[in-house]
Design an enzyme around this catalytic site. Sequence first.
Site, mmCIF file in Angstrom:
data_model
loop_
_atom_site.group_PDB
_atom_site.id
_atom_site.type_symbol
_atom_site.label_atom_id
_atom_site.label_comp_id
_atom_site.label_asym_id
_atom_site.label_seq_id
_atom_site.Cartn_x
_atom_site.Cartn_y
_atom_site.Cartn_z
ATOM 1 N N LYS A 53 0.839 -1.205 0.000
ATOM 2 C CA LYS A 53 0.000 0.000 0.000
ATOM 3 C C LYS A 53 0.877 1.258 0.000
ATOM 4 O O LYS A 53 0.567 2.239 -0.675
ATOM 5 C CB LYS A 53 -0.903 0.014 1.232
ATOM 6 C CG LYS A 53 -2.045 -0.986 1.163
ATOM 7 C CD LYS A 53 -2.788 -1.066 2.487
ATOM 8 C CE LYS A 53 -3.868 -2.130 2.455
ATOM 9 N NZ LYS A 53 -4.468 -2.403 3.747
ATOM 10 N N GLN A 97 -4.774 -1.804 9.803
ATOM 11 C CA GLN A 97 -4.656 -3.125 9.207
ATOM 12 C C GLN A 97 -5.287 -4.201 10.094
ATOM 13 O O GLN A 97 -4.958 -4.312 11.275
ATOM 14 C CB GLN A 97 -3.170 -3.448 8.958
ATOM 15 C CG GLN A 97 -2.913 -4.770 8.285
ATOM 16 C CD GLN A 97 -3.486 -4.839 6.876
ATOM 17 O OE1 GLN A 97 -3.528 -3.849 6.156
ATOM 18 N NE2 GLN A 97 -3.953 -6.012 6.481
ATOM 19 N N ASP A 120 -10.993 2.366 3.975
ATOM 20 C CA ASP A 120 -11.319 0.948 3.806
ATOM 21 C C ASP A 120 -12.812 0.729 3.550
ATOM 22 O O ASP A 120 -13.224 -0.339 3.099
ATOM 23 C CB ASP A 120 -10.921 0.154 5.064
ATOM 24 C CG ASP A 120 -9.609 -0.591 4.888
ATOM 25 O OD1 ASP A 120 -9.264 -0.908 3.727
ATOM 26 O OD2 ASP A 120 -8.930 -0.869 5.896
#
Length: 225
Positions: A53, A97, A120
């Site tokens: 990422k 995460q 997200d």
Amino acid sequence: MSAEVIYGKQLAEELREEMKEEVKGLKENGIYPKLVVVIIGEDPASMSYVRGKQRASEKVGLDSELIELPETTSEQELLELIDRLNQDQTVHGILVQLPLPDQIADQKVIEAIDPSKDVDGFHPSNVGKMMTGQETFYPCTPYGILVMLKRAEISLEGKHVVIIGRSNLVGKPVGQLLLNENATVTHCHSRTKNLQEHTRKADILIVAAGKPGLISAEDISEGVV
């Protein structure tokens, strides 16, 4: 009839070039987009994913910061960090995460992130907007599937899409995104009886069950995507 492969890497490069121009335009208007990624512990798969990422962010010109916290981090410590990032006007996106260590409740953390920074697309507010067809942050893998289908000029309207998997991260949201595009969606999962009967009726088949080799050639019909 030979199969046509959609190459994700090639598509990703095209999208990055487009995003690079978008980011350049933002910077010219005094906006310097910044993504903060928070990772707890040293899970190798998560570390690899997060570094990917970061590399992608750098390629398009985003400012990317990685905050690494020890496995022993408490839920309260993480929530306090998220609160600081929510208040920080220089931070435009926050990504924590998953999965998190056992002492931290995933859902509590997801709901603590400001919906306007929830890149997200997991916050209930953003999930609700997705369900009602509104513009919002969408979960990345489901949205990636939608973009791949559209870029490959595969018509979705009226098509029968069969999805194997019902997770909150992929199965459910990809079904909703395709429903929003006027597809007819069937969800299958571990309790579905006669799975092959469903897969053979699909115009488009999406497998998100985390089980290699689940579908074989005889499970699909000619011309399926």
